[in-house]
Design a protein around this motif. Structure first.
Motif, PDB file in Angstrom:
ATOM      1  N   UNK A  83      99.581 -17.943 -56.784  1.00 10.31           N
ATOM      2  CA  UNK A  83      99.190 -19.178 -56.195  1.00 10.31           C
ATOM      3  C   UNK A  83      99.236 -18.950 -54.858  1.00 10.31           C
ATOM      4  N   UNK A  84      98.394 -19.998 -54.049  1.00  9.86           N
ATOM      5  CA  UNK A  84      98.164 -19.373 -52.792  1.00  9.86           C
ATOM      6  C   UNK A  84      99.253 -19.483 -51.768  1.00  9.86           C
ATOM      7  N   UNK A 102     102.089 -18.377 -52.452  1.00  5.12           N
ATOM      8  CA  UNK A 102     103.099 -17.223 -52.983  1.00  5.12           C
ATOM      9  C   UNK A 102     102.465 -16.028 -52.478  1.00  5.12           C
ATOM     10  N   UNK A 103     102.660 -15.600 -51.263  1.00  2.00           N
ATOM     11  CA  UNK A 103     101.809 -14.288 -50.890  1.00  2.00           C
ATOM     12  C   UNK A 103     102.057 -13.161 -51.540  1.00  2.00           C
ATOM     13  N   UNK A 127     102.515 -12.838 -54.686  1.00  2.00           N
ATOM     14  CA  UNK A 127     101.859 -13.247 -55.924  1.00  2.00           C
ATOM     15  C   UNK A 127     103.217 -13.025 -56.981  1.00  2.00           C
ATOM     16  N   UNK A 176      99.497  -7.362 -57.336  1.00  3.71           N
ATOM     17  CA  UNK A 176      99.113  -8.805 -57.543  1.00  3.71           C
ATOM     18  C   UNK A 176      98.846  -9.293 -56.077  1.00  3.71           C
ATOM     19  N   UNK A 197      93.872 -13.978 -50.110  1.00  4.69           N
ATOM     20  CA  UNK A 197      94.409 -15.099 -49.501  1.00  4.69           C
ATOM     21  C   UNK A 197      94.590 -14.603 -48.103  1.00  4.69           C
ATOM     22  N   UNK A 240      90.299 -15.934 -56.876  1.00  2.54           N
ATOM     23  CA  UNK A 240      91.159 -14.602 -57.354  1.00  2.54           C
ATOM     24  C   UNK A 240      90.229 -13.913 -58.247  1.00  2.54           C
TER      25      UNK A 240
END
Lengths: 474, 493
Positions: free
Chosen positions: A83-84, A86-87, A89, B321, B326, B341
């Motif tokens: 999710x953007x 959550x750097x 990931x 990940x 981003x 992504x």
């Protein structure tokens, strides 16, 4: 057939540590976007987390306050999802070995005491925040890696009211334990509600849904009520409840489905190899326990036993940590617990309730209130005047001294001046004097009234009474 | 011998004696880069000559002022391109990070800056350190200096080939399952993986966090000791960092009489003929020096490689990940965030990295976790116990570093797991967190170097250094240099 609702809550509370949970960045709220950030909380390549010891101390404190068992051996795990906000990931959280387990909290709701079991409390990091603008979606990582605790309850609540009372009691405990500021408008306290319904008397649970991210008590109440109705009407129509994650839409007062069980994430939890297991010695846990701030139950007992407050006063004061803190601050400068409790619980509460304000929004400090009470105690002003001064303080935020002198309220306690006025009153009212001397005790009331009138009420009635009697008995 | 081919300890002594200047060393290394870079390769980024010379100039000024900082002050070196260097792009040899310029330094790099080392460039590697031949580099190429048709080994292939070819005096590599030792063995130099936790990992882009460890690649074990003294340091930014008192270079001695060396004969038997012969000869040499050989029989040799690939891939799937386009790196926009992504990661990662991410994702998935990941962790415990038991009987464990010597570049392996199975001797040290070295112990008939692996007990770096030192005192394999094509006149020293 009647249905009962079964509710369990997951409460996220932001810890009030100075720095974030895995780096040294500030946790201050309201900074310019992306200014409280560093390579660690931005998930830059090669950056590594280091666990904030204070955050561990705080979660242990929260666990002790909620009667939990504290684990001697705990570890941090990775919860993987994209999710953007959550750097990395993945979110560093705890999976199978949380810091705290098996607690409970007693609450008052629906006219009864209920015990709500607390399954676990674990430590995790917050994510950043998406900001939607006309030009596109932006991310603010100031909140990334802020320390959070998640308090998971057992499905022990049977009404929205109970859930709200439980949430309020948790908030109160966290405030008393000084581990979170619980500012809901800043998102420091958020609720996820797990809701299911079942026929009254049933022992098994119905299929539950989870309503995510409720950010006020009002929302919590409304969302549970809505979801209860929705589930009941589905069952009555013979439809099956699906296990789903839902979101409460505040503007439409409706629930929206986020995802169903079938497309639930597989978070692939595994131990975070960047962080060592956390071993908490009994000595550490005892140390945290010994430094625990007083909890509401303890305070209540002390108020009743040492301060001689009524059960009711003690309950009112300890049910609200801000009010309680204000009260104790007043006592620091005015050590008359019973009188202070009365003023705080009756006079101050009345003003707050009238204007729907919170203690922390008061425009004056506890020491001002103490000063007011001192003025009454010393006889400088009367109790009745005091109420007026308090109302003025509430209105204007001015200090009691300022208000008293500006309004010329100060009682005349200068005996020489009072004697001069008394002499005049006696000289001008020979009839009353004669009545008194003839044994009509009541006549003194009129004479006191005359002195009070002459001083525009600024005289201390008791002193006036004494002066007049002395003069009349001469 | 040219300056660029000399070991660190010797250049350092010459700098102290003021018989040469740091600028002269840097110049010669730059010259060698000009000669060798087209054929051997080994770098992803080479710093500007001006910058390199300025850095050397500063050392010369310090030496003139009698304030040389350390034995590596003024020594040109290379850093594997997975170590963050502020202001210098750090790519992990991946297209995804080809534009990534860190705003912070890896702690190891800070230590080398403080010690006065002269950074020459960022060394090539397998993408995200996944590979054992350096053929998975997306941004550069590296070949074996002994025969540029052959691979240099990986994943620290650039770190190894640059040192072996005189394009750097020493380098730092990282070792997750043999990535320092394997290329050191292929290129005929000395590689050292310290005990897990000895060298700070902060700023080193993670492959598998519980296995990764940074270490030096050098021309001589004395150089190794000098570099370790600078990088084995506690770091409060790395939770897994240990506090260890070090004085390796000073404590180096070649008295290894009575040392007990554990050998699992089945490991020696598993190698090609030349390797087997060289390793057996080395064992005889240690016996001559007064060491005792202890027979070991590990029962983990079969499961070890599987456990290694499961654990390392699981951690990698999570560690990698964050490369989602981003906040940094290259982004390939899509219609929505999921597309972005998918586009970014599909475009940016090479096939081997994708394979490992998929494998790691699979072994951590619900329903498979217990059968794979959990089982691998149990194997890890077993392997640790085996080594604990072994170190009751011996002071270090000796084995070949690789099954065979460097092979032809571009050689297609039937199946990816065939490549995995070639790493059979090195990952056990990572799984058990132990220090391990690879030192040159001979040459195959085709002239390619052969490496000998020594594994020590936790934090017994000194034992390994002393064993290797004693061996290098008695042998000259580490003194051989590959012939550089395009080399001009020989400088006399």
């Amino acid at each position: 057939m009647k249905y009962e609702v079964v509710i369990g809550l997951e409460i996220h509370a932001e810890l009030s540590t100075q720095s974030k949970v895995f780096c040294g960045c500030s946790t201050a709220f309201g900074a310019e976007p992306n200014t409280n950030v560093c390579p660690v909380c931005l998930g830059m390549p090669g950056a590594l987390p280091v666990l904030n010891k204070k955050a561990v101390e705080y979660i242990v404190r929260a666990g002790l306050a909620l009667n939990c068992e504290i684990a001697n051996y705990s570890k941090m795990d990775r919860k993987n999802y994209f999710y953007p906000d959550l750097p990395k990931a993945y979110q560093i959280s705890q999976f199978d070995l949380p810091f705290c387990k098996g607690g409970y909290l007693n609450i008052q709701a629906d006219g009864k005491e209920h015990t709500v079991g607390i399954t676990r409390i674990h430590l995790e990091e917050d994510a950043g925040k998406l900001v939607h603008t006309p030009g596109g979606t932006l991310v603010d990582y100031n909140r990334s890696s802020m320390p959070l605790i998640e308090i998971v309850s057992e499905p022990d609540m049977r009404s929205a009211k109970q859930a709200v009372e439980y949430a309020k009691a948790i908030r109160n405990i966290l405030l008393f334990a000084k581990v979170s500021n619980c500012k809901m408008q800043e998102g420091a306290l958020r609720f996820d509600a797990n809701v299911s319904v079942r026929p009254f008397g049933s022992k098994s649970y119905g299929t539950r849904t989870e309503i995510k991210n409720l950010s006020s008590f009002k929302m919590l109440q409304k969302a549970i009520d809505y979801e209860y109705q929705r589930q009941v009407s589905m069952i009555e129509k013979g439809e099956k409840i699906r296990q789903q994650t839902l979101r409460w839409n505040e503007s439409s007062n409706r629930i929206i489905a986020l995802r169903s069980k079938e497309d639930a994430h597989d978070y692939r939890y595994f131990p975070d190899p960047d962080l060592l297991p956390v071993i908490l010695s009994d000595a550490f846990i005892e140390d945290v326990r010994s430094k625990m701030p007083q909890m509401p139950e303890e305070k209540k007992k002390m108020y009743i036993e040492q301060f001689q407050l009524s059960e009711y006063d003690a309950e009112v004061l300890t049910a609200n940590s801000e009010l309680c803190a204000f009260y104790e601050e007043v006592l620091q400068d005015y050590n008359e617990p019973k009188i202070a409790a009365n003023w705080v619980n009756v006079e101050l509460m009345a003003l707050l309730n009238q204007s729907d304000m919170l203690v922390e929004e008061l425009p004056f400090a506890a020491c001002d209130m103490a000063q007011l009470l001192q003025n009454i105690q010393s006889g400088k002003i009367s109790g009745k005047m005091g109420k007026g001064v308090l109302a003025d303080m509430f209105e204007t935020g001015k200090s009691p001294e300022e208000i008293i002198s500006a309004k010329g309220l100060s009682q005349i306690s200068d005996t020489a001046e009072l004697e001069k006025i008394a002499d005049e009153v006696l000289a001008n009212n020979p009839a009353s004097v004669a009545d008194y001397r003839a044994g009509k005790e009541k006549a003194i009331g009129f004479l006191v009234g005359q002195v009070m009138k002459a001083t525009k009420g600024a005289a201390n009635p008791q002193s006036v009474n004494e002066i007049l009697r002395t003069k009349l008995n001469e | 011998m040219r300056l660029c081919d000399m070991p660190l300890y010797q250049l350092s002594a010459m700098l102290d004696e003021k018989s040469i200047s740091a600028k002269e060393i840097a110049q010669d290394v730059m010259k060698r880069i000009g000669e060798a870079n087209a054929t051997v390769g080994g770098y992803i980024t080479i710093l500007d000559e001006k910058e390199i010379m300025e850095s050397a100039q500063k050392t010369d000024e310090r030496i003139a002022a009698g304030a040389r900082r350390s034995k590596i002050d003024g020594i040109p070196y290379a850093l594997k391109d997975n170590m963050c260097t502020k202001g210098i792009r750090t790519t992990c040899s991946s297209k995804l990070l080809e534009n990534f310029v860190p705003v912070y330094n890896a702690t190891v790099y800070e230590h080398l800056i403080n010690a006065g080392g002269v950074l020459v460039g960022k060394a090539d590697m397998d993408e995200f350190a996944m590979g054992s031949a350096n053929e998975n580099s997306a941004l550069s190429f590296t070949r074996n200096p002994w025969d540029t048709k052959k691979v240099a080994g990986g994943s620290s292939g650039g770190s190894s080939a640059t040192v072996a070819s005189g394009q750097a005096v020493f380098s730092l590599g990282s070792d997750t399952g043999g990535s320092i030792r394997l290329p050191a063995s292929f290129c005929g130099i000395t590689g050292f993986k310290p005990t897990y936790s000895a060298v700070p990992r902060y700023g080193v882009i993670a492959f598998a966090s519980s296995l990764d460890q940074v270490g030096p690649l050098t021309k001589d074990i004395r150089d190794t000791a000098i570099v370790l003294d600078e990088i084995v340091k506690y770091d409060d930014k790395d939770s897994t960092s240990a506090k260890i008192a070090t004085n390796y270079a000073q404590n180096l001695n070649n008295n290894i009489k009575g040392m007990r060396i554990g050998v699992d004969a089945s490991l020696v038997e598993a190698t090609d003929e030349d390797t087997k012969a060289a390793v057996l000869t080395a064992i005889e040499k240690f016996k001559e020096m007064g060491c005792k050989i202890v027979d070991l029989s590990f029962n983990h040799n079969e499961i070890m490689v599987a456990a290694y690939y499961i654990i390392s891939s699981a951690e990698a799937s999570s560690n990698l990940a964050r490369f989602d386009g981003m906040t940094y790196g290259v982004r390939r926009e899509g219609e929505n965030v999921i597309d972005t992504y998918v586009n970014t990661r599909s475009w940016g990662f090479g096939p081997e990295v994708k394979r490992r991410i998929m494998m790691g994702t699979f072994v951590l998935s619900s329903g498979y976790y217990d059968a794979y990941y959990k089982k691998a962790l149990q194997d890890r415990t077993l392997i640790k116990h085996n080594f604990d038991a072994a170190f009751e009987l011996c002071d270090c464990v000796l084995s070949p570093t690789t099954i065979f010597t460097a092979y032809d570049a571009g050689k297609k392996l039937e199946h990816p797991t065939d490549a995995y199975m070639s790493d059979v001797f090195t990952p056990m040290a990572n799984i058990a967190g132990l220090p391990a070295a690879s030192i040159p112990c001979g040459f195959a008939k085709n002239g390619m170097p052969i490496g000998l692996q020594l594994i020590g007990n936790s934090y017994q770096e000194q034992t390994l250094l002393n064993m290797a030192y004693a061996y290098q005192q008695e042998t000259d394999f580490h003194l051989q240099r590959p012939k550089m094509t395009g080399e001009g006149e020989k400088d006399e020293v």
